[in-house]
Scaffold this motif. Structure first.
Motif, PDB file in Angstrom:
ATOM      1  N   SER A  21       0.801  -1.226   0.000  1.00  0.00           N
ATOM      2  CA  SER A  21       0.000   0.000   0.000  1.00  0.00           C
ATOM      3  C   SER A  21       0.829   1.269   0.000  1.00  0.00           C
ATOM      4  CB  SER A  21      -0.933   0.015   1.226  1.00  0.00           C
ATOM      5  OG  SER A  21      -0.166  -0.078   2.420  1.00  0.00           O
ATOM      6  N   ALA A  22       2.157   1.124   0.118  1.00  0.00           N
ATOM      7  CA  ALA A  22       3.009   2.320   0.140  1.00  0.00           C
ATOM      8  C   ALA A  22       4.433   1.937  -0.228  1.00  0.00           C
ATOM      9  CB  ALA A  22       2.979   2.959   1.529  1.00  0.00           C
ATOM     10  N   PRO A  23       5.185   2.866  -0.819  1.00  0.00           N
ATOM     11  CA  PRO A  23       6.600   2.610  -1.126  1.00  0.00           C
ATOM     12  C   PRO A  23       7.407   2.428   0.157  1.00  0.00           C
ATOM     13  CG  PRO A  23       5.765   4.514  -2.351  1.00  0.00           C
ATOM     14  CD  PRO A  23       4.738   4.175  -1.328  1.00  0.00           C
ATOM     15  N   PRO A  24       8.608   1.829   0.043  1.00  0.00           N
ATOM     16  CA  PRO A  24       9.409   1.500   1.238  1.00  0.00           C
ATOM     17  C   PRO A  24       9.648   2.676   2.179  1.00  0.00           C
ATOM     18  CG  PRO A  24      10.327   0.423  -0.676  1.00  0.00           C
ATOM     19  CD  PRO A  24       9.240   1.312  -1.185  1.00  0.00           C
ATOM     20  N   HIS A  25       9.950   3.867   1.669  1.00  0.00           N
ATOM     21  CA  HIS A  25      10.275   4.980   2.570  1.00  0.00           C
ATOM     22  C   HIS A  25       9.053   5.415   3.381  1.00  0.00           C
ATOM     23  CE1 HIS A  25       8.614   7.156  -0.910  1.00  0.00           C
ATOM     24  NE2 HIS A  25       8.369   8.167  -0.086  1.00  0.00           N
ATOM     25  N   PRO A 116       3.255   0.284  -7.359  1.00  0.00           N
ATOM     26  CA  PRO A 116       1.893   0.697  -7.746  1.00  0.00           C
ATOM     27  C   PRO A 116       1.310   1.800  -6.868  1.00  0.00           C
ATOM     28  CG  PRO A 116       1.888  -1.490  -6.739  1.00  0.00           C
ATOM     29  CD  PRO A 116       3.314  -1.142  -6.986  1.00  0.00           C
ATOM     30  N   ALA A 117       1.865   1.994  -5.670  1.00  0.00           N
ATOM     31  CA  ALA A 117       1.330   3.044  -4.794  1.00  0.00           C
ATOM     32  C   ALA A 117       2.028   4.383  -4.988  1.00  0.00           C
ATOM     33  CB  ALA A 117       1.451   2.607  -3.330  1.00  0.00           C
ATOM     34  N   THR A 118       2.985   4.451  -5.909  1.00  0.00           N
ATOM     35  CA  THR A 118       3.611   5.732  -6.215  1.00  0.00           C
ATOM     36  C   THR A 118       2.538   6.687  -6.738  1.00  0.00           C
ATOM     37  OG1 THR A 118       5.636   4.569  -6.794  1.00  0.00           O
ATOM     38  CG2 THR A 118       5.451   6.854  -7.522  1.00  0.00           C
ATOM     39  N   PRO A 119       2.492   7.932  -6.226  1.00  0.00           N
ATOM     40  CA  PRO A 119       1.378   8.831  -6.580  1.00  0.00           C
ATOM     41  C   PRO A 119       1.202   9.042  -8.084  1.00  0.00           C
ATOM     42  CG  PRO A 119       2.613   9.707  -4.733  1.00  0.00           C
ATOM     43  CD  PRO A 119       3.380   8.523  -5.215  1.00  0.00           C
ATOM     44  N   ALA A 120       2.297   9.129  -8.833  1.00  0.00           N
ATOM     45  CA  ALA A 120       2.195   9.315 -10.288  1.00  0.00           C
ATOM     46  C   ALA A 120       3.425   8.712 -10.939  1.00  0.00           C
ATOM     47  CB  ALA A 120       2.081  10.796 -10.645  1.00  0.00           C
ATOM     48  N   LEU A 236      -9.389   7.160 -12.314  1.00  0.00           N
ATOM     49  CA  LEU A 236      -8.202   6.378 -12.662  1.00  0.00           C
ATOM     50  C   LEU A 236      -7.027   6.600 -11.719  1.00  0.00           C
ATOM     51  CD1 LEU A 236      -8.247   6.805 -16.549  1.00  0.00           C
ATOM     52  CD2 LEU A 236      -8.737   4.717 -15.257  1.00  0.00           C
ATOM     53  N   GLN A 237      -7.105   7.609 -10.856  1.00  0.00           N
ATOM     54  CA  GLN A 237      -5.980   7.899  -9.974  1.00  0.00           C
ATOM     55  C   GLN A 237      -5.670   6.716  -9.062  1.00  0.00           C
ATOM     56  OE1 GLN A 237      -3.882  10.580 -10.037  1.00  0.00           O
ATOM     57  NE2 GLN A 237      -2.703   9.350  -8.577  1.00  0.00           N
ATOM     58  N   ASN A 238      -6.686   5.988  -8.676  1.00  0.00           N
ATOM     59  CA  ASN A 238      -6.503   4.841  -7.779  1.00  0.00           C
ATOM     60  C   ASN A 238      -6.494   3.517  -8.535  1.00  0.00           C
ATOM     61  OD1 ASN A 238      -6.438   6.426  -5.406  1.00  0.00           O
ATOM     62  ND2 ASN A 238      -8.673   6.609  -5.482  1.00  0.00           N
ATOM     63  N   CYS A 239      -6.106   3.593  -9.808  1.00  0.00           N
ATOM     64  CA  CYS A 239      -6.114   2.379 -10.643  1.00  0.00           C
ATOM     65  C   CYS A 239      -4.772   2.246 -11.371  1.00  0.00           C
ATOM     66  CB  CYS A 239      -7.267   2.455 -11.640  1.00  0.00           C
ATOM     67  SG  CYS A 239      -7.590   0.895 -12.488  1.00  0.00           S
ATOM     68  N   PRO A 240      -3.695   1.854 -10.664  1.00  0.00           N
ATOM     69  CA  PRO A 240      -2.397   1.688 -11.332  1.00  0.00           C
ATOM     70  C   PRO A 240      -2.519   0.685 -12.478  1.00  0.00           C
ATOM     71  CG  PRO A 240      -2.360   0.717  -9.136  1.00  0.00           C
ATOM     72  CD  PRO A 240      -3.622   1.502  -9.234  1.00  0.00           C
ATOM     73  N   PRO A 270      -2.900   8.101 -15.108  1.00  0.00           N
ATOM     74  CA  PRO A 270      -1.965   8.848 -14.258  1.00  0.00           C
ATOM     75  C   PRO A 270      -0.876   7.986 -13.642  1.00  0.00           C
ATOM     76  CG  PRO A 270      -4.093   8.606 -13.171  1.00  0.00           C
ATOM     77  CD  PRO A 270      -4.269   8.105 -14.567  1.00  0.00           C
ATOM     78  N   ARG A 271      -1.135   6.691 -13.539  1.00  0.00           N
ATOM     79  CA  ARG A 271      -0.115   5.766 -13.012  1.00  0.00           C
ATOM     80  C   ARG A 271      -0.035   4.579 -13.959  1.00  0.00           C
ATOM     81  NH1 ARG A 271      -1.134   4.420  -6.865  1.00  0.00           N
ATOM     82  NH2 ARG A 271      -3.357   4.660  -7.276  1.00  0.00           N
ATOM     83  N   VAL A 272       0.991   4.554 -14.795  1.00  0.00           N
ATOM     84  CA  VAL A 272       1.053   3.512 -15.817  1.00  0.00           C
ATOM     85  C   VAL A 272       2.495   3.149 -16.150  1.00  0.00           C
ATOM     86  CG1 VAL A 272       0.949   5.191 -17.719  1.00  0.00           C
ATOM     87  CG2 VAL A 272       0.247   2.825 -18.117  1.00  0.00           C
ATOM     88  N   CYS A 273       2.715   1.876 -16.319  1.00  0.00           N
ATOM     89  CA  CYS A 273       3.973   1.355 -16.854  1.00  0.00           C
ATOM     90  C   CYS A 273       3.688   0.764 -18.223  1.00  0.00           C
ATOM     91  CB  CYS A 273       4.558   0.259 -15.961  1.00  0.00           C
ATOM     92  SG  CYS A 273       5.437   0.854 -14.530  1.00  0.00           S
TER      93      CYS A 273
END
Length: 877
Positions: A21-25, A116-120, A236-240, A270-273
């Motif tokens: 749910s969140a990046p390591p830092h 996937p939890a990176t804001p953008a 879509l903001q909450n849909c990596p 907004p969040r895509v690889c």
């Protein structure tokens, strides 16, 4: 704190859960805000670093990524649902080593993605596979693991044809959706491409479901997808999202419509690889990295491994050695390629477009043997497995569907005729079949490839049924009777073009007849549907094609191997895709990719430092030109030897079979290189480029003197009855000729391919190797750098033009018009003064000058200028 501390084992899974749910830092901050003991936090961070580093440092697949990316992926978890289900599914049909390879490779791809939890985020990556080698299994595993970690939307761009899109959707349903049906919502189906669903808010709000879209690269479809995403933008903001571009070099790069539409789809997310998958990444690696709608893999490049069972370009066609390789260790190619004589090609495909409408193909002798072998090999497979498996033959003659359809009548007539002859026991046909079987199984023995031998009598028992089961299929966009492997074991002769040359798998492909005209790297490799895994019949595949086409595939095998070694080179030098571009070797008669896809590429500079350049190809035809060629090279060699004897110093320690002159002036070598002719197929042995390199090294103080050696045999070593020609050298001494034979595949060509000229220790002729017994190219390079770092070596070989083969994978040399053929090799030392000079422009690379426009302190000014020269230096065939 010890890792056996019960707090560690208990806290680790909780820590992993928080990381979803969140990046390591941010997780570290959360733990501190909860007053978790600092020593426990430190241990969790250390363990996480160990697990993520283990994945990123996997030797396979090779990969390079962003310099400052934060490692986040520590592998699957015990409570995951998608990957464990797919893994269990794989274990039903694959051995554990194969499953482990897919597991490791997909781990590394996921580790290259953004958390996937990176804001953008908006990243670009490329996964380089092999033709017909399991790319779909890899991106299915990646999809599973990304879904388990929090990615929610998965868009798979699957080619430009409906058949491939349906095949991909069906495989993902089988391998993904049906294994966890409550976790997945399919927006597309095998029958229907993307149709905008109503109420996108409801779909996107359901966090416990993943969305799957398998979409064709079609303007109408992509436009609808872009508009639908735009309408749902606020949700879509909450849909990596992970967008997987299968066959990423097709339509995606440098197209006026598809390219901007795919870019437009990505802009809505907004969040895509974006991860491109292809076996032919030339266009992707040469596209403009700074372009607004660029799909250059700026964030990572991975090269998937393939196991030893894979029959790829170098396994089938052989290749040239790369820098640092011992030529003796380089694959020479299996004896599975059969030449279609040029005089038959006009009967298998129209020579000009004007002939297409009235074209009527003939069952030529080569096509006849190919079809008969297909039936024999299909029968042999039934002997081995005691059942009928998928068995396919491919005829790829032209892109026009009218040519495909023209094959139907002659193929059906031939099948019916042979079926009738087999049924009535026709003796003439039986003798022909026996000769074909014995000839082919002698050339490629089953036991040498680990397969069970099958006798002709055993195969014949299943022959009639194999012929009766054979369907003739015209597979193209207009045909209604398409390939179908879902309705039971299929035995088919498939005639097609574009629909069969991209991604679509021909199950159980045994025989290919290929006369399609193309001179583009990626197009040719993708047409090679014969690459892949052949369990239970590794000895049976045969490929029928013209001689020049076979030589082109040999070159492509070298290009492909070198491209992957380039990725390895960037890893060793700790470079990212934006710091150093992958170089791709060019060919004098072929294009790397379509001109529109390489407009932003520049010719990359390369150098010969540490290289071995040698003769490999020799004209062997009966024409007058071949005779003149060899006469010219003999004169060139003799002039060099005269100069060596006059101006160099002879080394008297050589055995009778060898001569060596030391300290021959570099000017004499330049004259030799300017007159001795390497065949144009030896793309790394360009006389003008070698001359330019030597001259430039001489200007900086290197290569001003050379050693020149002759490697023959002592005349007395041959018994009188087997005496080979002898050569009198300018100093009056005599040496016997050496034996060099052709690869079997070039046995009937007008160009003899000997694969390797030099022996494993020959590079050390002028070195003191002392008591070294373990010799290879790397050791010899190092010794040369230590002993003679600024002195080159020329090796000259007098070859018996009638050298006779003694091995199954070799054919007699049989070069007409010359008793002695002179082969030459040049050994270049690595410069002792650091950076090598660069003169060679036989490579293309992406232009990085717009990414880093200013020359760096350690970059020579001429290289910076070279990078800026865009269109004028684009290599054209």
């Amino acid at each position: 704190m010890s890792t056996s501390d019960p707090r560690i084992s208990g806290a680790w899974e909780s820590y992993r859960s928080l990381l979803d749910s969140a990046p390591p830092h941010r997780v570290t901050q959360q733990l501190r805000s909860l007053f978790v003991p600092e020593d426990l936090i430190d241990e969790l961070i250390k363990r996480h670093e160990v697990e993520t580093t283990k994945i990123l440092e996997l030797k396979e697949p090779l990969g390079l990524g962003r310099e400052n990316a934060t490692p986040w992926y520590a592998g699957p978890r015990k409570d995951d649902r998608n990957w464990p289900a797919f893994k269990a599914h794989l274990q039903k049909t694959l051995d554990q080593d194969a499953v482990d390879a897919i597991d490791d490779a997909s781990d590394k791809v996921v580790a290259m993605l953004d958390h996937p939890a990176t804001p953008a985020f908006d990243s670009r990556g490329l996964v380089v596979g092999h033709v017909q080698s399991g790319k779909t299994s890899n991106f299915t595993a990646v999809t599973c693991k990304a879904a388990d970690r929090g990615y929610r939307m998965f868009i798979v761009l699957s080619g430009i044809h409906n058949a491939l899109r349906r095949q991909t959707q069906a495989r993902l349903i089988r391998d993904l959706v049906r294994l966890n049906p409550t976790l997945w919502h399919q927006i597309t189906t095998p029958e229907h491409d993307f149709i905008p669903p109503a109420n996108p808010a409801a779909l996107l709000a359901a966090k416990d479901q993943h969305l799957l879209l398998v979409v064709k690269k079609n303007a109408v479809v992509l436009r609808k997808l872009k508009e639908w995403l735009s309408s749902a933008h606020s949700h879509l903001q909450n849909c990596p999202a992970l967008l997987i571009d299968d066959e990423a070099d097709q339509a995606t790069i440098a197209t006026k419509t598809i390219n901007p539409l795919i870019a437009g789809v990505l802009e809505q997310l907004p969040r895509v690889c974006y991860v491109g998958y292809t076996a032919t990444p030339f266009a992707n690696l040469l596209t403009d990295p700074a372009g607004r709608e660029s799909f250059y893999p700026k964030d990572f490049i991975l090269s998937l491994p393939r196991n030893e069972e894979y029959q790829g370009p170098e396994t089938l066609f052989g290749r040239s050695p790369l820098d640092g390789e011992d030529p003796a260790d380089v694959p020479g190619g299996l004896d599975m390629i059969r030449e279609i004589p040029d005089k038959e090609v006009g009967n298998l495909r129209p020579s000009r477009r004007a002939e297409i409408a009235a074209f009527e193909p003939q069952v030529t002798p080569s096509l006849r043997r190919a079809i008969l072998w297909f039936w024999l090999s299909t029968a042999a497979r039934r002997v081995r497995s005691s059942r009928a498996d998928h068995s396919s033959m491919l005829i790829h003659a032209h892109s026009d569907t009218r040519v495909h359809d023209s094959y139907k009548a002659p193929l059906e007539h031939f099948r019916n005729e042979v079926a009738e002859q087999v049924a009535c026991g026709d003796r003439e046909l039986a003798a022909e079949l026996r000769e074909l079987w014995e000839s082919e199984t002698r050339r490629v023995p089953a036991d040498e490839l680990g397969e069970t031998e099958v006798s002709f009598a055993e195969a014949v028992r299943f022959l009639e049924k194999a012929i009766d089961d054979t369907k003739i299929i015209m597979d193209h966009y207009r045909s209604t009777n398409r390939l179908d492997y879902e309705s039971g074991a299929a035995t088919v002769i498939a005639v097609g073009g574009n629909t069969l040359s991209r991604g679509l798998t021909l199950e159980g492909l045994v025989v290919s007849v290929f006369v399609r005209s193309s001179d583009v790297y990626d197009t040719l490799l993708q047409m090679g549907r014969w690459f892949g895994y052949r369990p239970g019949y590794k000895d049976l595949p045969r490929i029928y094609m013209p001689a020049e086409m076979r030589r082109w595939f040999t070159h492509l095998a070298t290009v492909e191997a070198e491209m992957r070694s380039e990725i390895d080179r960037l890893l060793v030098e700790h470079k990212t895709p934006l710091e150093m571009a992958v170089r791709i070797r060019c060919h004098p008669k072929m294009r790397v990719t379509a001109p529109s896809k390489q407009k932003a590429a520049v010719r990359a500079a390369a150098a010969y430092g540490g290289a071995l350049v040698e003769s490999r190809y020799f004209p062997a035809g009966p024409d007058h030109k071949a005779k003149i060629w060899h006469s010219n090279n003999t004169d060139s060699v003799m002039r060099l030897l005269e100069a060596s004897a006059a101006e160099g110093k002879q080394d008297g320690s050589m055995p009778p079979s060898r001569r060596l002159w030391r300290n021959v002036p570099g000017e004499r070598i330049l004259r030799f290189v300017g007159t001795y002719r390497f065949h144009e197929k030896s793309t790394d042995a360009s006389g003008p480029l070698i001359s330019a390199y030597i001259a430039k090294r001489m200007e900086t103080g290197g290569l001003r003197t050379w050693n020149v050696g002759v490697l023959g045999i002592a005349p007395a070593d041959d018994p009188p009855e087997a005496q080979r020609p002898q050569v009198e050298l300018p100093d009056g001494s005599v040496v016997g000729t050496v034996v060099r034979t052709r690869l079997t595949a070039s046995g009937n060509d007008d160009i003899a391919d000997i694969k390797t000229l030099t022996g494993s220790r020959d590079e050390g002729l002028d070195l003191d190797l002392g008591k070294l017994t373990d010799i290879n190219r790397v050791i010899l390079q190092n010794e040369r750098s230590r002993q003679q770092p600024e002195k080159g070596l020329v090796l000259l070989y007098p070859i018996d033009s009638l050298s006779q083969a003694t091995r199954r994978d070799r054919a007699d040399l049989n070069i007409e018009g010359a008793k002695v053929v002179w082969g030459a090799a040049l050994v270049f030392p690595k410069p002792m003064r650091g950076n090598d000079v660069e003169v060679e422009y036989d490579y293309l690379a992406a232009d990085l000058s717009r990414v880093f426009p200013a020359a760096t302190d350690d970059e020579p000014e001429d290289v910076s200028v070279l990078r800026q020269d865009l269109d004028s230096e684009v290599f054209a065939s």
